[in-house]
Design a protein around this motif. Structure first.
Motif, PDB file in Angstrom:
ATOM      1  N   GLY A  15     -11.029 -67.880  -8.454  1.00 39.91           N
ATOM      2  CA  GLY A  15      -9.772 -67.436  -8.599  1.00 39.91           C
ATOM      3  C   GLY A  15      -9.240 -65.908  -8.206  1.00 39.91           C
ATOM      4  N   CYS A  16      -7.873 -65.726  -8.845  1.00 40.66           N
ATOM      5  CA  CYS A  16      -7.688 -64.531  -8.856  1.00 40.66           C
ATOM      6  C   CYS A  16      -6.835 -63.818  -9.570  1.00 40.66           C
ATOM      7  CB  CYS A  16      -6.407 -64.435  -7.385  1.00 40.66           C
ATOM      8  SG  CYS A  16      -5.076 -65.663  -7.607  1.00 40.66           S
ATOM      9  N   LEU A  17      -6.730 -62.649  -9.543  1.00 45.45           N
ATOM     10  CA  LEU A  17      -6.000 -61.833 -10.557  1.00 45.45           C
ATOM     11  C   LEU A  17      -5.394 -60.604  -9.962  1.00 45.45           C
ATOM     12  CD1 LEU A  17      -8.431 -61.565 -13.845  1.00 45.45           C
ATOM     13  CD2 LEU A  17      -6.309 -62.807 -13.544  1.00 45.45           C
ATOM     14  N   ARG A  18      -4.401 -60.163 -10.616  1.00 45.55           N
ATOM     15  CA  ARG A  18      -3.837 -58.903 -10.188  1.00 45.55           C
ATOM     16  C   ARG A  18      -3.787 -57.882 -11.238  1.00 45.55           C
ATOM     17  NH1 ARG A  18       1.602 -58.618  -6.777  1.00 45.55           N
ATOM     18  NH2 ARG A  18       0.352 -59.676  -5.161  1.00 45.55           N
ATOM     19  N   LEU A  19      -4.292 -56.621 -11.227  1.00 42.70           N
ATOM     20  CA  LEU A  19      -4.286 -55.516 -11.947  1.00 42.70           C
ATOM     21  C   LEU A  19      -3.179 -54.597 -11.499  1.00 42.70           C
ATOM     22  CD1 LEU A  19      -8.204 -54.879 -12.507  1.00 42.70           C
ATOM     23  CD2 LEU A  19      -6.801 -56.506 -13.600  1.00 42.70           C
ATOM     24  N   SER A  20      -2.458 -53.936 -12.688  1.00 38.92           N
ATOM     25  CA  SER A  20      -1.625 -53.017 -12.552  1.00 38.92           C
ATOM     26  C   SER A  20      -1.889 -51.839 -13.237  1.00 38.92           C
ATOM     27  CB  SER A  20      -0.155 -53.394 -13.008  1.00 38.92           C
ATOM     28  OG  SER A  20       0.279 -54.858 -12.270  1.00 38.92           O
ATOM     29  N   CYS A  21      -1.456 -50.624 -12.439  1.00 34.98           N
ATOM     30  CA  CYS A  21      -1.751 -49.446 -13.228  1.00 34.98           C
ATOM     31  C   CYS A  21      -0.466 -48.460 -13.100  1.00 34.98           C
ATOM     32  CB  CYS A  21      -3.013 -48.502 -12.617  1.00 34.98           C
ATOM     33  SG  CYS A  21      -3.078 -47.139 -13.515  1.00 34.98           S
ATOM     34  N   ALA A  22       0.343 -48.211 -14.386  1.00 29.55           N
ATOM     35  CA  ALA A  22       1.496 -47.780 -14.036  1.00 29.55           C
ATOM     36  C   ALA A  22       1.440 -46.220 -14.566  1.00 29.55           C
ATOM     37  CB  ALA A  22       2.650 -48.140 -14.872  1.00 29.55           C
ATOM     38  N   ALA A  23       1.548 -44.954 -13.526  1.00 34.99           N
ATOM     39  CA  ALA A  23       1.486 -43.883 -13.966  1.00 34.99           C
ATOM     40  C   ALA A  23       2.626 -43.255 -14.405  1.00 34.99           C
ATOM     41  CB  ALA A  23       1.045 -43.098 -12.753  1.00 34.99           C
ATOM     42  N   SER A  24       2.883 -42.172 -15.276  1.00 31.48           N
ATOM     43  CA  SER A  24       3.864 -41.514 -15.751  1.00 31.48           C
ATOM     44  C   SER A  24       3.438 -40.125 -16.268  1.00 31.48           C
ATOM     45  CB  SER A  24       4.304 -42.050 -17.073  1.00 31.48           C
ATOM     46  OG  SER A  24       3.337 -42.261 -18.226  1.00 31.48           O
TER      47      SER A  24
END
Length: 119
Positions: A15-24
Motif C-alpha cells: 500500500g501507500c501513505l503520504r506524510l506531511s510536515c508543515a514548518a512554521s
C-alpha cells in the motif's frame, strides 16, 4: 522553527501513505528538511532529505519507492511512500536544519508519526 507532522497510519503490504510536515516560525533560513524513522530497539535513521535548492537524498532501502517533495507556498514537505513493506514500520520524524549563523546550523524535530505496515 516548529514542525507539525501528519499522515501516518496502518496500511497493508504494497500500500501507500503520504506524510506531511508543515514548518512554521523562522523558516526563512531553513536549508534542508527531511524524514527519519525509528523502529523499536533501533536508532533513528535517515529516510529522505530535500535541500532548499531541491536536491534530494534517499536511503538505499527506500529508493524507487519513496519520494520526497515540497510545496514552498505551504512551507510543507511531503513523503510519498509507495510499495510499503513490513520493514518500513516505524515512527517517522520530520527534521529541519536552519542556518542560525554563517556556517552554523541548528536542527529541529517534529513529533513522530507512526507508520505500520501489516501483512
Amino acid at each position: 522553527v516548529q514542525l507539525q507532522a501528519s499522515g501516518g497510519g496502518l496500511v497493508q503490504v504494497g500500500g501507500c501513505l503520504r506524510l506531511s510536515c508543515a514548518a512554521s516560525g523562522s523558516i526563512f533560513s531553513i536549508t534542508r528538511m527531511g524524514w527519519y524513522r525509528q523502529a523499536p530497539g533501533n536508532q533513528r535513521d535517515l529516510v529522505a532529505t530535500i535541500t532548499s535548492g531541491g536536491s534530494t537524498n534517499y536511503a538505499d532501502s527506500v529508493k524507487g519507492r519513496f519520494t520526497i517533495f515540497r510545496d514552498n507556498a505551504k512551507s510543507t514537505v511531503y513523503l510519498q511512500m509507495n510499495s510499503l513493506k513490513p520493514e518500513d514500520t516505524a515512527v517517522y520524524y520530520c527534521n529541519a536544519n536552519r542556518e542560525v549563523a554563517t556556517g552554523s546550523y541548528r536542527g529541529y524535530w517534529g513529533q513522530g508519526t507512526q507508520v505500520t505496515v501489516s501483512n
